[in-house]
Design an enzyme around this catalytic site. Structure first.
Site, PDB file in Angstrom:
ATOM      1  N   VAL A  12      -4.086 -16.340 -23.875  1.00 28.22           N
ATOM      2  CA  VAL A  12      -5.108 -15.934 -24.847  1.00 28.22           C
ATOM      3  C   VAL A  12      -5.537 -14.480 -24.634  1.00 28.22           C
ATOM      4  O   VAL A  12      -5.619 -13.703 -25.585  1.00 28.22           O
ATOM      5  CB  VAL A  12      -6.326 -16.892 -24.762  1.00 28.22           C
ATOM      6  N   PHE A 159      -8.387 -19.921 -31.734  1.00 33.50           N
ATOM      7  CA  PHE A 159      -7.631 -21.028 -32.315  1.00 33.50           C
ATOM      8  C   PHE A 159      -6.130 -20.771 -32.343  1.00 33.50           C
ATOM      9  O   PHE A 159      -5.392 -21.514 -32.982  1.00 33.50           O
ATOM     10  CB  PHE A 159      -8.135 -21.307 -33.745  1.00 33.50           C
ATOM     11  N   ARG A 161      -2.159 -20.593 -31.654  1.00 38.34           N
ATOM     12  CA  ARG A 161      -1.218 -21.579 -31.100  1.00 38.34           C
ATOM     13  C   ARG A 161      -0.141 -20.831 -30.333  1.00 38.34           C
ATOM     14  O   ARG A 161       0.387 -19.824 -30.838  1.00 38.34           O
ATOM     15  CB  ARG A 161      -0.534 -22.357 -32.233  1.00 38.34           C
ATOM     16  N   PHE A 259       0.331 -31.837 -38.488  1.00 35.75           N
ATOM     17  CA  PHE A 259      -0.025 -32.684 -37.327  1.00 35.75           C
ATOM     18  C   PHE A 259       0.146 -34.174 -37.639  1.00 35.75           C
ATOM     19  O   PHE A 259      -0.549 -35.014 -37.092  1.00 35.75           O
ATOM     20  CB  PHE A 259      -1.455 -32.370 -36.834  1.00 35.75           C
ATOM     21  N   LEU A 260       1.102 -34.457 -38.502  1.00 36.61           N
ATOM     22  CA  LEU A 260       1.446 -35.862 -38.780  1.00 36.61           C
ATOM     23  C   LEU A 260       2.892 -36.103 -38.357  1.00 36.61           C
ATOM     24  O   LEU A 260       3.626 -36.798 -39.046  1.00 36.61           O
ATOM     25  CB  LEU A 260       1.267 -36.171 -40.272  1.00 36.61           C
ATOM     26  N   HIS A 261       3.315 -35.475 -37.262  1.00 38.94           N
ATOM     27  CA  HIS A 261       4.688 -35.652 -36.787  1.00 38.94           C
ATOM     28  C   HIS A 261       4.658 -36.483 -35.515  1.00 38.94           C
ATOM     29  O   HIS A 261       4.150 -36.028 -34.492  1.00 38.94           O
ATOM     30  CB  HIS A 261       5.344 -34.294 -36.526  1.00 38.94           C
ATOM     31  N   GLY A 263       5.797 -38.277 -32.065  1.00 38.34           N
ATOM     32  CA  GLY A 263       6.617 -37.758 -30.966  1.00 38.34           C
ATOM     33  C   GLY A 263       6.232 -38.406 -29.662  1.00 38.34           C
ATOM     34  O   GLY A 263       5.637 -39.495 -29.640  1.00 38.34           O
ATOM     35  N   CYS A 270      -4.121 -27.114 -23.970  1.00 34.43           N
ATOM     36  CA  CYS A 270      -5.409 -27.267 -24.671  1.00 34.43           C
ATOM     37  C   CYS A 270      -5.794 -28.714 -24.989  1.00 34.43           C
ATOM     38  O   CYS A 270      -6.824 -29.188 -24.536  1.00 34.43           O
ATOM     39  CB  CYS A 270      -5.401 -26.435 -25.950  1.00 34.43           C
ATOM     40  N   LYS A 273      -6.797 -31.146 -22.030  1.00 33.14           N
ATOM     41  CA  LYS A 273      -8.030 -30.818 -21.309  1.00 33.14           C
ATOM     42  C   LYS A 273      -9.238 -30.778 -22.244  1.00 33.14           C
ATOM     43  O   LYS A 273     -10.339 -31.143 -21.857  1.00 33.14           O
ATOM     44  CB  LYS A 273      -7.871 -29.520 -20.524  1.00 33.14           C
TER      45      LYS A 273
HETATM   46  P1  NAD Z   1      -4.095 -18.622 -18.589  1.00 38.51           P
HETATM   47  O1  NAD Z   1      -4.151 -19.454 -17.374  1.00 38.51           O
HETATM   48  O2  NAD Z   1      -2.797 -18.319 -19.235  1.00 38.51           O
HETATM   49  O3  NAD Z   1      -4.792 -17.201 -18.295  1.00 38.51           O
HETATM   50  C1  NAD Z   1      -5.984 -17.035 -17.583  1.00 38.51           C
HETATM   51  C2  NAD Z   1      -5.900 -15.698 -16.847  1.00 38.51           C
HETATM   52  O4  NAD Z   1      -7.179 -15.411 -16.263  1.00 38.51           O
HETATM   53  C3  NAD Z   1      -4.893 -15.677 -15.701  1.00 38.51           C
HETATM   54  O5  NAD Z   1      -3.990 -14.603 -15.874  1.00 38.51           O
HETATM   55  C4  NAD Z   1      -5.759 -15.489 -14.445  1.00 38.51           C
HETATM   56  O6  NAD Z   1      -5.100 -14.746 -13.429  1.00 38.51           O
HETATM   57  C5  NAD Z   1      -6.947 -14.767 -15.022  1.00 38.51           C
HETATM   58  N1  NAD Z   1      -8.168 -14.810 -14.208  1.00 38.51           N
HETATM   59  C6  NAD Z   1      -8.729 -15.871 -13.597  1.00 38.51           C
HETATM   60  N2  NAD Z   1      -9.854 -15.490 -12.950  1.00 38.51           N
HETATM   61  C7  NAD Z   1     -10.009 -14.178 -13.186  1.00 38.51           C
HETATM   62  C8  NAD Z   1     -10.993 -13.214 -12.788  1.00 38.51           C
HETATM   63  N3  NAD Z   1     -12.045 -13.548 -12.026  1.00 38.51           N
HETATM   64  N4  NAD Z   1     -10.828 -11.943 -13.196  1.00 38.51           N
HETATM   65  C9  NAD Z   1      -9.771 -11.582 -13.960  1.00 38.51           C
HETATM   66  N5  NAD Z   1      -8.826 -12.444 -14.356  1.00 38.51           N
HETATM   67  C10 NAD Z   1      -8.952 -13.727 -13.971  1.00 38.51           C
HETATM   68  O7  NAD Z   1      -5.088 -19.320 -19.633  1.00 38.51           O
HETATM   69  P2  NAD Z   1      -4.983 -19.325 -21.235  1.00 38.51           P
HETATM   70  O8  NAD Z   1      -3.980 -20.319 -21.682  1.00 38.51           O
HETATM   71  O9  NAD Z   1      -4.905 -17.917 -21.702  1.00 38.51           O
HETATM   72  O10 NAD Z   1      -6.407 -19.930 -21.614  1.00 38.51           O
HETATM   73  C11 NAD Z   1      -7.598 -19.185 -21.444  1.00 38.51           C
HETATM   74  C12 NAD Z   1      -8.714 -19.900 -22.174  1.00 38.51           C
HETATM   75  O11 NAD Z   1      -8.441 -19.903 -23.584  1.00 38.51           O
HETATM   76  C13 NAD Z   1      -8.880 -21.379 -21.790  1.00 38.51           C
HETATM   77  O12 NAD Z   1     -10.240 -21.710 -21.831  1.00 38.51           O
HETATM   78  C14 NAD Z   1      -8.140 -22.099 -22.892  1.00 38.51           C
HETATM   79  O13 NAD Z   1      -8.611 -23.395 -23.114  1.00 38.51           O
HETATM   80  C15 NAD Z   1      -8.437 -21.228 -24.093  1.00 38.51           C
HETATM   81  N6  NAD Z   1      -7.434 -21.319 -25.162  1.00 38.51           N
HETATM   82  C16 NAD Z   1      -6.101 -21.369 -24.855  1.00 38.51           C
HETATM   83  C17 NAD Z   1      -5.154 -21.414 -25.882  1.00 38.51           C
HETATM   84  C18 NAD Z   1      -3.694 -21.486 -25.555  1.00 38.51           C
HETATM   85  O14 NAD Z   1      -2.913 -21.781 -26.460  1.00 38.51           O
HETATM   86  N7  NAD Z   1      -3.266 -21.215 -24.329  1.00 38.51           N
HETATM   87  C19 NAD Z   1      -5.577 -21.406 -27.212  1.00 38.51           C
HETATM   88  C20 NAD Z   1      -6.939 -21.334 -27.502  1.00 38.51           C
HETATM   89  C21 NAD Z   1      -7.870 -21.288 -26.458  1.00 38.51           C
END
Ligand code: NAD
Length: 446
Positions: A12, A159, A161, A259-261, A263, A270, A273
């Site tokens: 993200v 949001f 993906r 989201f009607l697939h 699997g 996401c 959790k």
């Molecule tokens: P991720 O694990 O890929 O990235 C998190 C990053 O934060 C890591 O690189 C980590 O090293 C860094 N980090 C941790 N502590 C830190 C600190 N103190 N200082 C600096 N950097 C630090 O996580 P993600 O998938 O990007 O998800 C991040 C958030 O976004 C989560 O809450 C997730 O639920 C939400 N989110 C994720 C998605 C997705 O598709 N991955 C989509 C929407 C929302």
């Protein structure tokens, strides 16, 4: 245009940082993982995400996007700090906020004037207030030098993906801003100016509502997937075809076809959790969310069901020891290397526990899968070539519908495999096409 720190440069943070720079802002992406920042500084991209490298390099070249590990200096230069660190599940299912708290406190220690701190991580309702308190506590510790520093906390859930993250960020269905002061709202409009002017739906709410919107959205999508999975299971029993059911249902504008697939169950970083966290929020508030609780359990069952389906096709649980199963795809969905909560993990572990050998392939996720499947390392081997994976296999399982697995040369596959059993866990193929090539075909709900 604003100067922005993005704290956390993961899926993200990196996408948000690069796209916000593309909107014209000056962005510093900060991460405490020095290796990650080093890779980015050298022009590498630490994750697999189509199109991201182009946006990153364009903005680095334009001087709008930089990377560093020094949060304090970055915060000092910024008007806005996005928190985009992970919020993994704690043992009780709630979201673990330790990374969010660490960043909030670090920001406060570096604050040198008005800042807007934006929560982009997915966090439980009430976290915005906790971030305010953590910052206020740290500012109080600084005493006179930080007296009078003003800040605002904003909730701006994401949001996007994985697999289409850049497109999603650049063209979102909506931007949600939970904010309480006009100053913060105006600065956020500045940050998202190109979307705001573009008439992207821009929804302003209070902080709690914005936090709830994210969990409610993800939980609803998880429920929708689980619903069609259960309908698929029923279709198998009664001789109906779930694909036709889903297609006809989806034509109803009130339902929608996405989201009607059916699997092997939802996975990824996401939905698992966020449904857990939402269920926990409900229980804590004395308003249990029975649909979400059931969805979580049904999704676990769906993964186990896939193990049973494969074993039944191979002659039963007892017959599976020593059988070689080719697994096409490992990532929780195509176009990502993300293996967090991928159904393939549970399914491979289940098959290996019963004595199967897995030959797995995936265009992007092998590295991630290898350490996550450490517990069955003696039973799993990897290859980049799907035809290699299928050589002498007792069964083929299509786990993740990457493009290259959607159009296999089935004549070639038939010659390669030891026995022609084809488990299509994503319903990509037509039964008659696969059976015409001499395979026994197993799908989900048809
Ligand atoms: P991720 O694990 O890929 O990235 C998190 C990053 O934060 C890591 O690189 C980590 O090293 C860094 N980090 C941790 N502590 C830190 C600190 N103190 N200082 C600096 N950097 C630090 O996580 P993600 O998938 O990007 O998800 C991040 C958030 O976004 C989560 O809450 C997730 O639920 C939400 N989110 C994720 C998605 C997705 O598709 N991955 C989509 C929407 C929302």
């Amino acid at each position: 245009m604003a100067t922005i720190t993005v704290a956390g440069t993961g899926y993200v943070g990196l996408v948000s940082g690069a796209c916000l720079a593309d909107f014209g802002n000056t962005v510093i992406c900060v991460d405490n993982n020095a290796a990650k920042i080093e890779t980015l500084k050298k022009g590498g991209i630490p994750i697999y995400e189509p199109g991201l490298d182009e946006v990153v390099s364009r903005n680095v070249q334009a001087g709008r996007l930089t990377f560093c590990t020094d949060m304090a200096s970055s915060v000092k230069k910024s008007d806005v700090v996005f928190i985009a660190v992970g919020t993994p599940p704690a043992d009780d299912g709630s979201a673990d906020l330790k990374y969010v708290e660490a960043v909030a406190r670090e920001v406060a220690r570096a604050m040198n004037g008005y800042k807007v701190i934006v929560d982009k991580s997915t966090v439980p309702v009430g976290t915005g207030r906790r971030v305010m308190n953590w910052i206020a506590e740290e500012l109080a510790k600084r005493g006179a030098e930080a007296k009078g520093f003003v800040f605002d906390v904003v909730s701006n859930p994401e949001f996007l993906r994985e697999g289409s993250a850049v497109q999603d960020f650049m063209h979102p269905d909506r931007v949600v801003i939970g904010a309480e002061s006009d100053r913060a709202k105006n600065l956020m409009k500045e940050v998202y100016r190109s979307l705001y002017l573009n008439e992207t739906p821009y929804i302003e709410t209070n902080i709690e509502t914005a936090e709830m919107i994210k969990y409610a959205s993800n939980s609803f999508l998880a429920v929708k997937i689980t619903f069609i999975n259960e309908v698929a299971n029923l279709c198998e029993k009664v001789g109906a075809n779930v694909q036709d059911v889903a297609k006809a249902m989806g034509r109803d504008g009130r339902i929608g076809g996405k989201f009607l697939h059916p699997g092997p169950g939802y996975g990824g970083s996401c939905f698992p959790k966020d449904t857990q966290a939402m269920a926990r929020i409900g229980r804590d508030a004395g308003e249990p969310l029975s649909i979400i609780e059931t969805t979580i359990e049904a999704n676990e069952q769906q993964k186990r069901r896939m193990v049973e389906k494969i074993e039944a096709g191979l002659g039963g649980r007892a017959a599976i020891a020593g059988k070689t199963i080719a697994m096409l795809g490992l990532a929780f969905k195509p176009n990502t290397d993300d293996m967090r909560e991928a159904p393939s993990l549970t399914i491979i572990e289940g098959l290996c526990a019963d004595g199967a050998k897995i030959r797995a392939c995936d265009p992007a996720a092998i590295k991630e899968a290898t350490w996550r499947l450490e517990s069955c390392k003696d039973s799993v081997s990897y290859t980049n070539d799907e035809y290699d994976a299928m050589r002498d296999a007792d069964a083929v399982v299509l786990m993740t519908e990457w493009n290259q697995y959607r159009n296999l040369d089935l004549d070639r596959v038939k010659k390669l495999v030891k026995s022609p059993l084809f488990f299509d866990l994503r319903n990509v193929y037509k039964r008659e096409d696969v059976e015409a090539k001499g395979f026994r075909y197993f799908a989900v709900g048809k």
